[in-house]
Design a protein around this motif. Structure first.
Motif, mmCIF file in Angstrom:
data_model
loop_
_atom_site.group_PDB
_atom_site.id
_atom_site.type_symbol
_atom_site.label_atom_id
_atom_site.label_comp_id
_atom_site.label_asym_id
_atom_site.label_seq_id
_atom_site.Cartn_x
_atom_site.Cartn_y
_atom_site.Cartn_z
ATOM 1 N N ALA A 193 -9.336 4.221 -28.233
ATOM 2 C CA ALA A 193 -8.052 3.573 -28.505
ATOM 3 C C ALA A 193 -8.004 2.151 -27.964
ATOM 4 C CB ALA A 193 -6.906 4.397 -27.909
ATOM 5 N N GLU A 194 -8.839 1.858 -26.955
ATOM 6 C CA GLU A 194 -8.837 0.522 -26.355
ATOM 7 C C GLU A 194 -10.024 -0.325 -26.806
ATOM 8 O OE1 GLU A 194 -6.348 -0.714 -24.681
ATOM 9 O OE2 GLU A 194 -5.316 1.179 -25.055
ATOM 10 N N GLY A 195 -10.734 0.136 -27.828
ATOM 11 C CA GLY A 195 -11.851 -0.647 -28.322
ATOM 12 C C GLY A 195 -13.145 -0.428 -27.581
ATOM 13 N N GLY A 196 -13.182 0.581 -26.705
ATOM 14 C CA GLY A 196 -14.403 0.918 -25.990
ATOM 15 C C GLY A 196 -14.981 2.216 -26.506
ATOM 16 N N TRP A 197 -15.923 2.766 -25.786
ATOM 17 C CA TRP A 197 -16.476 4.073 -26.132
ATOM 18 C C TRP A 197 -16.748 4.862 -24.863
ATOM 19 C CZ3 TRP A 197 -21.282 4.510 -23.949
ATOM 20 C CH2 TRP A 197 -22.067 3.371 -23.809
ATOM 21 N N LEU A 198 -16.761 6.172 -25.001
ATOM 22 C CA LEU A 198 -17.063 7.066 -23.892
ATOM 23 C C LEU A 198 -18.002 8.146 -24.397
ATOM 24 C CD1 LEU A 198 -14.868 8.398 -21.075
ATOM 25 C CD2 LEU A 198 -16.041 10.068 -22.507
ATOM 26 N N ASP A 199 -19.153 8.263 -23.759
ATOM 27 C CA ASP A 199 -20.125 9.306 -24.069
ATOM 28 C C ASP A 199 -20.187 10.283 -22.907
ATOM 29 O OD1 ASP A 199 -20.709 8.183 -26.476
ATOM 30 O OD2 ASP A 199 -22.707 7.456 -25.930
ATOM 31 N N LEU A 200 -20.198 11.567 -23.217
ATOM 32 C CA LEU A 200 -20.320 12.604 -22.202
ATOM 33 C C LEU A 200 -21.768 13.046 -22.090
ATOM 34 C CD1 LEU A 200 -17.178 14.751 -23.128
ATOM 35 C CD2 LEU A 200 -17.376 13.014 -21.335
ATOM 36 N N VAL A 201 -22.262 13.125 -20.868
ATOM 37 C CA VAL A 201 -23.611 13.615 -20.603
ATOM 38 C C VAL A 201 -23.491 15.102 -20.313
ATOM 39 C CG1 VAL A 201 -25.656 13.399 -19.142
ATOM 40 C CG2 VAL A 201 -24.274 11.370 -19.672
ATOM 41 N N VAL A 202 -23.933 15.928 -21.221
ATOM 42 C CA VAL A 202 -23.747 17.375 -21.103
ATOM 43 C C VAL A 202 -25.083 18.081 -21.250
ATOM 44 C CG1 VAL A 202 -21.369 17.320 -21.936
ATOM 45 C CG2 VAL A 202 -23.226 17.562 -23.572
ATOM 46 N N GLY A 203 -25.155 19.268 -20.640
ATOM 47 C CA GLY A 203 -26.385 20.054 -20.674
ATOM 48 C C GLY A 203 -27.203 19.820 -19.416
ATOM 49 N N THR A 204 -27.828 20.878 -18.922
ATOM 50 C CA THR A 204 -28.561 20.802 -17.656
ATOM 51 C C THR A 204 -29.642 19.739 -17.682
ATOM 52 O OG1 THR A 204 -28.141 23.148 -17.246
ATOM 53 C CG2 THR A 204 -29.924 22.121 -16.009
ATOM 54 N N ALA A 205 -30.445 19.687 -18.749
ATOM 55 C CA ALA A 205 -31.546 18.729 -18.815
ATOM 56 C C ALA A 205 -31.030 17.294 -18.809
ATOM 57 C CB ALA A 205 -32.394 18.990 -20.052
ATOM 58 N N ALA A 206 -29.975 17.029 -19.589
ATOM 59 C CA ALA A 206 -29.432 15.676 -19.666
ATOM 60 C C ALA A 206 -28.817 15.250 -18.339
ATOM 61 C CB ALA A 206 -28.404 15.587 -20.785
ATOM 62 N N VAL A 207 -28.092 16.148 -17.703
ATOM 63 C CA VAL A 207 -27.461 15.816 -16.422
ATOM 64 C C VAL A 207 -28.523 15.600 -15.353
ATOM 65 C CG1 VAL A 207 -25.956 16.676 -14.594
ATOM 66 C CG2 VAL A 207 -25.288 16.956 -16.983
ATOM 67 N N ASP A 208 -29.559 16.428 -15.331
ATOM 68 C CA ASP A 208 -30.637 16.246 -14.358
ATOM 69 C C ASP A 208 -31.339 14.910 -14.562
ATOM 70 O OD1 ASP A 208 -30.081 18.665 -13.228
ATOM 71 O OD2 ASP A 208 -31.760 19.738 -14.140
ATOM 72 N N ALA A 209 -31.573 14.551 -15.821
ATOM 73 C CA ALA A 209 -32.229 13.267 -16.113
ATOM 74 C C ALA A 209 -31.349 12.109 -15.665
ATOM 75 C CB ALA A 209 -32.541 13.166 -17.601
ATOM 76 N N PHE A 210 -30.030 12.231 -15.903
ATOM 77 C CA PHE A 210 -29.140 11.170 -15.438
ATOM 78 C C PHE A 210 -29.149 11.102 -13.912
ATOM 79 C CE2 PHE A 210 -25.141 9.845 -13.607
ATOM 80 C CZ PHE A 210 -25.070 8.555 -14.091
ATOM 81 N N GLY A 211 -29.134 12.258 -13.247
ATOM 82 C CA GLY A 211 -29.169 12.264 -11.794
ATOM 83 C C GLY A 211 -30.391 11.547 -11.251
ATOM 84 N N GLU A 212 -31.545 11.773 -11.875
ATOM 85 C CA GLU A 212 -32.763 11.079 -11.452
ATOM 86 C C GLU A 212 -32.621 9.574 -11.643
ATOM 87 O OE1 GLU A 212 -37.546 10.926 -12.582
ATOM 88 O OE2 GLU A 212 -36.239 12.441 -13.482
ATOM 89 N N LEU A 213 -32.052 9.175 -12.771
ATOM 90 C CA LEU A 213 -31.830 7.758 -13.044
ATOM 91 C C LEU A 213 -30.897 7.138 -12.009
ATOM 92 C CD1 LEU A 213 -32.059 5.335 -15.101
ATOM 93 C CD2 LEU A 213 -30.000 6.262 -16.163
#
Length: 328
Positions: A149-169
């Motif tokens: 609504a404000e011209g931005g975007w929001l992506d959700l990081v979901v799933g064990t593998a994706a969350v673990d990879a983000f945590g490492e990052l």
């Protein structure tokens, strides 16, 4: 009353809401003034974050914070029946003025605007562990729509593998930052152990990080965590971004970020900001690539259900309002 512009009284009312916006390390890098009937938002240059908030990112942190403050201004003015038109960087000759709000056609505030405004004083960054209860899909959708609504975007990081990879990052980015003595000094400079109008009180800093934590914590706090109160094993991670990475994009992302945070607060959620992957250029690019985004990530959020967070202080509104001025 507003046919020729906003009044001092409206400025003061709106700024009281604007100063509740979030900012990196609670640095509050903004000023406000009434000029020719419009409310201007300015970056305050003598409140710098030379490492975390500046570095290779320019004025990223200040622009994001000022964008969030603009969103609160918009809500407060709408609640008074005088919603604004917003121009970003209205004066090329004065880049410190990042936004100008001028009266639009008077109208009653919408229920959505009033609901978001009601969440402004209740929104706080929670650096505490969240409960294991998952965030329902309908609320996740509302958060995504709030950014859009404000011209931005929001992506959700979901799933064990994706969350673990983000945590490492995120942990890798945090290690890069903590190797810099200037960064450690900056954190120490914005940690407050007594009364202060800005910075992060140690009691609001959350528990001391442990080696097994999935996500990094800023070392603001000095409390050990209670037994059995580890951070959630699979947090809901949300990335807020914009179409590009210009100063205008960052102000847009700041407004989107604040709408997301207020939407989360209104839904009974807690949230904390996790910007280490944004502050390190290589990590930021890896995150963008992982999300398959052409736009630029601007902030990462940890969202969930949790106990109320400690409030952080704010400078009085009178201290961030400049005297009214007129052109010419």
């Amino acid at each position: 009353m507003t046919s020729t512009g906003y009044t001092t009284a409206l400025l003061e009312t709106a700024v009281a809401a604007a100063i509740r916006a979030p900012s990196l390390h609670n640095s509050q890098p903004w000023r406000f003034r009434l000029r020719d009937g419009g409310i201007e938002v300015l970056v305050e240059r003598d409140r710098p974050l030379p490492v975390a908030g500046h570095g290779d990112l320019g004025d990223w942190a200040a622009h994001l914070a000022c964008g969030a403050a603009v969103f609160n201004l918009r809500l407060a003015l709408a609640a008074e029946g005088v919603p604004p038109r917003v121009r970003l960087f209205p004066n090329p000759d004065d880049p410190d003025v990042v936004a100008r709000l001028e009266p639009d056609r008077p109208r009653p505030a919408t229920p959505a605007e009033l609901e978001l405004l009601a969440a402004v004083p209740r929104r706080r960054s929670s650096r505490l562990p969240f409960f294991p209860e998952p965030v329902p899909g309908e609320i996740r959708w509302r958060l995504v729509e709030a950014a859009r609504a404000e011209g931005g975007w929001l992506d959700l990081v979901v799933g064990t593998a994706a969350v673990d990879a983000f945590g490492e990052l995120a942990r890798g980015a945090n290690r890069v930052l903590e190797r810099d003595p200037r960064y450690r000094a900056e954190i120490a400079a914005w940690t407050r152990h007594g009364p202060a109008p800005d910075g992060v009180p140690a009691r609001a800093g959350g528990p001391v990080a442990e080696p097994h934590d999935l996500l990094p914590q800023r070392p603001f706090g000095d409390r050990t965590r209670a037994p059995g109160r580890d951070f959630e094993a699979e947090p809901l991670v949300a990335v807020v971004g914009a179409a590009g990475d210009t100063a205008v994009d960052r102000l847009t992302a700041g407004q989107a970020l604040q709408r997301v945070l207020l939407t989360a607060t209104g839904a009974g959620l807690a949230a904390s900001m996790l910007s280490q992957p944004i502050e390190v250029a290589a990590a930021r690019e890896r995150l963008r690539t992982a999300l398959s985004r052409f736009g630029s990530p601007q902030m990462v959020l940890r969202v969930g259900y949790g106990q109320p967070a400690w409030p952080t202080p704010r400078r009085p509104a009178a201290e961030v309002i400049d005297m009214a001025v007129r052109s010419g």
